[in-house]
Motif scaffolding. Structure first.
Motif: not given
Length: 875
Positions: A617-635
């Motif tokens: 969550r840290f990296y996603y919210y600080l950078t908006t990185d969509e790939r990291t968003g995918d990985l959070m949704e994946e789990v």
């Protein structure tokens, strides 16, 4: 969205100061995306905000909601702009209306078979199907590159040790889906999915995700490339993994150029036809070689005199070039005239920054790979520079190194007692792990200067990022409970000093121990071996950490409280690694991760504690990185995987429930997944899953303590937990240590459930409590684990909530009793070690991460109650 905003009117927000990571603004305007958190009820979805520079000028701004508070207000907002230069050293986000503005110019057009993106200066066509992920790349209407594609070279065995060469096969990208995730006006994101198909067409494998990022008025394109290994690690060996582009070459040979970036700002530069030799080539009275070397336009061959034309004709044409980074400490550059002639050495060095360019004086393409040398073996290659279409290749795994070998490190299983690992048949597999790489594309209308190429290489490795100040992030409690640095007393100065020493030591260890490589970069080791003066890299579960006791969280909280760019880059690398390599993205273990081991996927323990969204969550919210968003949704539905792979299958016999789960690290990791989905989507079903578990515990006699070793029955269908036996009383220490405390602290600020508040407070207050206190509460005399430094944040939280100074004293006693001056280094050199090193003999990442997290959180929760005197800081 299923939640609504209670506040009808948007509120005026106090201006928020934004600074560039590292403190330095880019020289020229560039596209950037970042995240900003807000307090509950502060900002309404769709509310108009303004971004301005030091001159008070309004900048283009695109926004989208990343997360919601339960009342529907914005918790995290994603933002994108184009900014740079002297006036953009500091920016300000506010709700003020400014008159002067710059509009975004980015547009997307959908046609029958393609999407066309126009940034105002760059036009790019992306096919909806076929081989090419990017085609027809034009600057101001002129084609500079096309035929962008992914390529894999594989072989059916490891590199031969018996002189029998394995059979090789070529695969190329085949698109299955193209989605426009954002369409401007400032920023566009295109998500391309597909498989790699073999040349014979009989196999589709290695699923890929590629995202292309475009910004208004910008020439460069950011690419995020992810692939998943779905092969057989016993017979599918990747020899090369690359991204290819064709670059039209229209000028004569001597006006064509190749560039590689070397170490730091170094640039290797040569023309395809080098105009130097025994004689000096002149145009009139002026030698032309120096201008040629700089990439300046030269007259065509026929414009020289007869002698000059003969010299040009007779000098060699160099067709192929390659830069090979086969280790973290050495690269080599070679070139050749044609495929029937030898490669010759053309240069070399230690650590190439990862940019290659090919083109002529009227334009070309540069490509750069982030963390190029750190993710070795990598390569950059130019082929067919003498033809009408040169080929620019970025090899993420170099074909000039040994083939990728994903097999386990041994054919014999080793047990927990001997090696602290838990190998089980069929579990030490790489099938399903992934890897993400970041690249930048730099189209050009000329041969770039050496200075510009060096800037592009630096930009690729450390892309500019806007960030809120630590003080602002702290003021809105972003990511829960943590403290700002405080050196106001002797005790706090001592703690801050130890925190600084800890992070500094691990930053240096990455370099000192060479924790680099395609599959390893970003991770750290678990436990040190003071006899061998190295980490236990070859001893089962003592090798790579794989998120054990959440060093990821330690790094991120260290960044939040400091704003330090170097800490951010280290945390970023760890998140990229642990969320991809340590987690299964398909196959029988999809949604789970692998516990620490010699090989990242080697341990038989496959659990949600490693794959959990709370680490990402840290990296996603600080950078908006969509790939990291995918990985959070994946789990989000990782609890389904527990039914296939029971986390307690080797400890407990099957019960009448579909599977087992401990309060932590299983259930509370799932809660973190659901909490993340709830705040990202606003969908009540995720909150319902959290409340189902809370309701289960609320009916049990001992709350979270109602299971031996914290174990319960679990049913993914209704998300309920079940006490296995009526008299069970116990706890698992991993509930706290694998991010459970941090999830609990943050959830407490979001959820409106009295049962949760009661259960969590009870858990924090009773953990490690004396038997008498447990008996007073539960009527049974039993010790619920042992109090200690790693758990001191639990009574600290209870003290904070209840305003109980006795609990604060208890927490500080626990923390300080187990604290020592643990981050003092000593130098080892000579014949005892391979290279001179600075070591901490008793260091372990488990202890470091947990000590630092507790220190950071105690300073916030009960810093005012810290003892004035202690031998640790009074000496």
């Amino acid at each position: 969205m299923s939640i609504t905003v209670k506040s009808a009117e948007a509120q005026k927000i106090e201006p928020i100061t934004l600074k560039w990571l590292g403190g330095k603004a880019p020289q020229n305007p560039i596209g950037v995306s970042w995240g900003v958190p807000f307090g509950k009820g502060q900002v309404k979805p769709g509310q108009s905000l303004t971004l301005s520079n030091l001159k008070g000028e309004k900048l283009p701004l695109q926004s989208w909601t990343l997360a919601y508070w339960p009342d529907g207000s914005v918790k995290w907002l994603g933002l994108a702009t184009v900014a740079g230069g002297e006036s953009a050293k500091t920016l300000q986000l506010s709700s003020d209306n400014l008159k002067k503005s710059v509009d975004g110019t980015l547009k997307i057009a959908e046609k029958k078979n393609i999407f066309e993106i126009n940034t105002g200066i760059l036009t790019c066509q992306i096919p909806k199907k076929g081989t090419f992920i990017l085609d027809s790349l034009k600057l101001n209407g002129k084609l500079v590159a096309n035929a962008g594609r992914l390529t894999v070279i594989s072989q059916d065995g490891p590199d031969a040790e018996d002189f029998n060469s394995p059979v090789k096969q070529l695969s190329q990208s085949e698109i299955t889906s193209v989605k426009i995730e954002q369409s401007g006006p400032v920023r566009a994101v295109v998500h391309i999915e597909g498989m790699h198909r073999t040349e014979t067409g009989n196999k589709s494998w290695l699923p890929f995700h590629v995202r292309l990022y475009f910004y208004a008025g910008q020439e460069h394109i950011r690419m995020v490339h992810s692939f998943i290994f779905d092969g057989d690690d016993q017979k599918d060996f990747i020899r090369g993994l690359g991204v290819f582009f064709n670059v039209p070459m229209k000028e004569q040979m001597h006006n064509r150029h190749v560039r590689f970036s070397g170490q730091e700002d170094g640039i290797w530069a040569e023309p395809v036809k080098v105009l130097t030799g025994r004689r000096v080539l002149k145009k009139g009275d002026r030698p032309v070689y120096e201008d040629q070397f700089l990439g300046k336009p030269l007259p065509n061959q026929e414009e020289f005199d007869e002698k000059g034309q003969n010299l040009i004709k007779d000098w060699a044409n160099w067709n192929d070039y390659k830069l090979m980074q086969n280790s973290a400490d050495g690269f080599t550059i070679q070139k050749r005239t044609n495929s029937k002639s030898a490669w010759i050495d053309a240069g070399g060095g230690k650590r190439a920054s990862g940019l290659g360019f090919v083109g002529d004086i009227s334009g070309g393409l540069g490509i750069a790979v982030k963390n190029f040398w750190k993710s070795y073996p990598a390569a950059l290659e130019i082929r067919n520079a003498t033809s009408s279409n040169a080929e620019l290749r970025a090899w993420l795994w170099s074909p000039y190194a040994e083939a990728m070998d994903l097999r386990h490190y041994d054919t014999t299983a080793h047990g927990l007692e001997a090696s602290y690992e838990d190998v089980q048949k069929g579990f030490s597999t790489a099938n399903g792990v992934a890897r993400t790489s970041e690249l930048m594309l730099f189209p050009s209308r000329e041969v770039p200067s050496h200075e510009l190429l060096a800037q592009q290489a630096q930009f690729s490795n450390q892309p500019p990022l806007l960030a809120c100040t630590p003080e602002y992030l702290h003021s809105v409690s972003a990511f829960g409970i943590w403290s700002l640095p405080d050196r106001s007393t002797a005790g706090k100065r001592w703690i801050e000093g130890e925190l600084d020493k800890a992070i500094s030591f691990y930053q240096k260890e990455v370099e000192q121990r060479h924790w680099y490589g395609f599959w390893n970069y970003g991770d750290v080791m678990h436990t040190y071996d003071s006899v061998r003066h190295t980490w236990r890299y070859d001893v089962g579960g003592f090798a790579w950490a794989n998120t054990e006791l959440v060093p990821d969280m330690w790094l991120w909280y260290s960044y939040l409280r400091s704003g330090d760019a170097d800490i951010f880059r280290m945390a970023e690398a760890m998140t990229r690694h642990t969320s991809e390599v340590d987690v299964y993205h398909l196959g029988k273990f999809a949604g789970l991760g692998s516990r620490h081991n010699v090989r990242h996927w080697g341990c038989g323990s496959k659990e949600v504690r490693i794959s959990q969204a709370a680490l990402k969550r840290f990296y996603y919210y600080l950078t908006t990185d969509e790939r990291t968003g995918d990985l959070m949704e994946e789990v989000a539905n990782a609890d389904d995987a527990l039914e296939k792979t029971d986390p307690l299958r080797l400890i407990l016999p099957p019960s009448k429930y579909p599977t087992h789960a401990r309060v932590g690290p299983d259930w509370i990791a799932l809660v973190g997944n659901w909490m993340t989905q709830w705040e990202r989507t606003g969908e009540k079903k995720w909150l319902d899953k959290i409340n189902a578990g809370i309701g289960s515990f609320a009916t049990m006699p001992y709350g979270f303590y109602s299971g031996v070793a914290g174990a319960f029955g679990y049913d993914p269908k209704d998300s309920k937990m079940y006490q296995l036996n009526p008299g069970d009383l116990g706890v698992s220490h991993l509930t706290t240590l694998m991010g459970g405390a941090e999830i609990g602290f943050e959830l407490s600020k979001s959820i409106d459930n009295p049962d949760w508040q009661k259960l969590w407070l009870q858990y924090c207050e009773l953990y490690g409590a004396p038997k008498e206190e447990v008996k007073r509460v539960f009527g049974k005399e039993q010790q619920l684990e042992t109090p200690g430094t790693h758990f001191s944040r639990l009574p600290a939280y209870a003290s904070y909530v209840k305003k109980d100074k006795k609990l604060a004293e208890k927490a500080w006693n626990q923390f300080l009793k187990g604290s020592v001056k643990q981050f003092e280094t000593k130098k080892i050199e000579g014949s005892q070690v391979l290279n001179p090193i600075q070591e901490i003999p008793a260091i372990s990442t488990n202890n470091t991460a947990q000590w630092c997290l507790n220190a950071i959180e105690l300073l916030e929760l009960i810093g005012k109650d810290m003892p004035e005197n202690n031998p640790l800081w009074n000496k």
